[in-house]
Design an enzyme around this catalytic site. Structure first.
Site, PDB file in Angstrom:
ATOM      1  N   SER A  44       2.914   5.496   8.752  1.00  0.00           N
ATOM      2  CA  SER A  44       1.984   5.516   9.882  1.00  0.00           C
ATOM      3  C   SER A  44       0.558   5.576   9.343  1.00  0.00           C
ATOM      4  O   SER A  44       0.331   5.911   8.187  1.00  0.00           O
ATOM      5  CB  SER A  44       2.255   6.730  10.781  1.00  0.00           C
ATOM      6  OG  SER A  44       1.934   7.941  10.112  1.00  0.00           O
ATOM      7  N   ILE A 108       2.396  10.214   6.672  1.00  0.00           N
ATOM      8  CA  ILE A 108       1.243  10.428   7.542  1.00  0.00           C
ATOM      9  C   ILE A 108      -0.021  10.382   6.693  1.00  0.00           C
ATOM     10  O   ILE A 108      -0.051  10.879   5.567  1.00  0.00           O
ATOM     11  CB  ILE A 108       1.339  11.780   8.296  1.00  0.00           C
ATOM     12  CG1 ILE A 108       0.194  11.908   9.306  1.00  0.00           C
ATOM     13  CG2 ILE A 108       1.377  12.962   7.337  1.00  0.00           C
ATOM     14  CD1 ILE A 108       0.330  13.109  10.242  1.00  0.00           C
ATOM     15  N   VAL A 139       2.712  12.760   2.495  1.00  0.00           N
ATOM     16  CA  VAL A 139       1.302  12.629   2.847  1.00  0.00           C
ATOM     17  C   VAL A 139       0.734  11.453   2.068  1.00  0.00           C
ATOM     18  O   VAL A 139       1.073  11.238   0.904  1.00  0.00           O
ATOM     19  CB  VAL A 139       0.506  13.918   2.575  1.00  0.00           C
ATOM     20  CG1 VAL A 139       1.066  15.073   3.391  1.00  0.00           C
ATOM     21  CG2 VAL A 139       0.478  14.270   1.094  1.00  0.00           C
ATOM     22  N   LYS A 140      -0.112  10.670   2.723  1.00  0.00           N
ATOM     23  CA  LYS A 140      -0.673   9.469   2.114  1.00  0.00           C
ATOM     24  C   LYS A 140      -2.022   9.797   1.479  1.00  0.00           C
ATOM     25  O   LYS A 140      -2.931  10.294   2.153  1.00  0.00           O
ATOM     26  CB  LYS A 140      -0.819   8.364   3.162  1.00  0.00           C
ATOM     27  CG  LYS A 140       0.524   7.886   3.710  1.00  0.00           C
ATOM     28  CD  LYS A 140       0.369   6.889   4.836  1.00  0.00           C
ATOM     29  CE  LYS A 140       0.029   5.515   4.343  1.00  0.00           C
ATOM     30  NZ  LYS A 140       0.095   4.512   5.453  1.00  0.00           N
ATOM     31  N   VAL A 141      -2.126   9.500   0.203  1.00  0.00           N
ATOM     32  CA  VAL A 141      -3.339   9.764  -0.565  1.00  0.00           C
ATOM     33  C   VAL A 141      -3.866   8.437  -1.102  1.00  0.00           C
ATOM     34  O   VAL A 141      -3.151   7.751  -1.839  1.00  0.00           O
ATOM     35  CB  VAL A 141      -3.063  10.721  -1.738  1.00  0.00           C
ATOM     36  CG1 VAL A 141      -4.316  10.942  -2.566  1.00  0.00           C
ATOM     37  CG2 VAL A 141      -2.511  12.054  -1.232  1.00  0.00           C
TER      38      VAL A 141
END
Length: 362
Positions: A44, A108, A139-141
């Site tokens: 997402s 996310i 988690v998107k980094v």
């Protein structure tokens, strides 16, 4: 067996690059895809949430939007995103459990305005992972220079990480090192890393859009072996080298660490000159992920020709990349520009999603 299921047989996980609240729940779009063995995860981002909230036909957000009236729009957007992502994690939890954490991850996006702030990225990543409290959350980094240390530190803390906005093979190499450093630090603390999950999201069609624009007719002469495809093939070859059992990764694998898989992102074609399943067919192969929007998933099921085109692809990548160099096209400069533009696009998307929420809650 349809082409989506065939990709699974090749050990490529299909993820959905979309989320809507109406997709969640028994009998919903996501549940049907999981049950059919066609879907293994989800990504997402703020653009996706902006589109979901802007939809005129989806009233599944109405109740929460009414509850959020009068609140800060930024806080409200996070509340909506967290609710949807938590729900998606629950949808995929059985798959995650059944595959011992191999599949079933949901990603996310962290606040894109902090993409160049290592400390803030780490703090936000740790806090978000703890708050949502789902073992299959990622988690998107962004894979920016400051993001490299954030990747290492988050993994060392036991946070699953989806490294996003990767365009260059050189930066991908640095991301692999950041991943290995993170899991190594975790193991040195005597903490379990056997279910720690990470993917490296390599963007494809954005590379081609940038290169296509440099040609008069808007189409690369070496298509369908486009710059984006060839760039991804070289990245996959690097993955195979760096994660070989008899190399640097072997010691980590012996302690239960899983490979950080390449994830092909931006896989919907942007040019009518190319097949709508170009990036599905050309990037099919083992130990990878392909995240697709709904239209690409449906097109893949309908008419994709699935075969392993990744294994041994590095040699085939040389010709299209050599042609680009002969044309005076500097792919390294293009990928550098794309990273900067990517962060900027994410920030604008986040602001647009905040503005959309503001219109709903007044």
């Amino acid at each position: 067996m349809n082409p989506l299921q065939q990709l699974g047989e090749l050990d490529q996980a299909v993820w959905l690059d979309s989320i809507k609240r109406s997709y969640l729940g028994e009998g919903g779009y996501i549940a049907k895809l999981i049950e059919a063995g066609e879907l293994k995860g989800l990504t997402s981002n703020p653009t996706i949430f902006d589109a979901a909230l802007s939809g005129d036909t989806d009233d599944s957000y109405d109740e929460q939007l009414r509850e959020l009236r009068g609140s800060d729009p930024r806080t409200a957007l996070w509340a909506i995103m967290k609710a949807d992502v938590r729900g998606a994690c629950d949808e995929f939890l059985q798959l995650w459990q059944r595959t011992d954490g191999r599949h079933g991850q949901v990603s996310i996006e962290l606040d894109p305005s902090k993409a160049y702030d290592t400390e803030a990225t780490v703090a936000d990543g740790v806090a978000l992972f703890a708050e949502l409290d789902r073992p299959n959350l990622m988690v998107k980094v962004p894979g920016t220079e400051p993001g490299l240390d954030a990747i290492t530190r988050l993994l060392a803390e036991g946070v699953n990480v989806n490294v996003t906005l990767l365009f260059s093979v050189a930066r991908y190499d640095a991301v692999i090192t950041a991943f290995m450093d993170g899991v190594r630090q975790r193991l040195e603390r005597n903490e379990d890393a056997s279910r720690l999950a990470s993917v490296a999201s390599f963007f494809v069609s954005r590379v081609d859009s940038k290169v296509d624009a440099l040609f008069d007719n808007g189409v690369q002469p070496q298509a369908p072996l486009t710059a984006g495809v060839a760039n991804a093939w070289v990245a996959y070859d690097l993955f195979r080298q760096r994660f070989a059992d008899d190399g640097e990764f072997g010691e980590l694998a012996a302690q239960g660490v899983r490979r950080q898989r390449p994830l092909w992102a931006s896989t919907s074609t942007k040019s009518n000159a190319y097949s709508d399943v170009l990036y599905v067919e050309q990037l099919a192969g083992p130990d990878t992920v392909n995240t697709m929007p709904e239209a690409t998933i449906e097109a893949t099921r309908d008419h994709a020709d699935v075969a392993d085109r990744l294994t041994g692809s590095a040699d085939r990548a040389r010709e299209p990349l050599d042609r680009l160099r002969q044309e005076g096209i500097d792919l390294a400069q293009i990928t550098k520009e794309l990273e900067s533009e990517g962060v900027d696009k994410f920030e604008k998307s986040f602001k647009s999603a905040v503005d959309t929420v503001a219109r709903h809650i007044g």
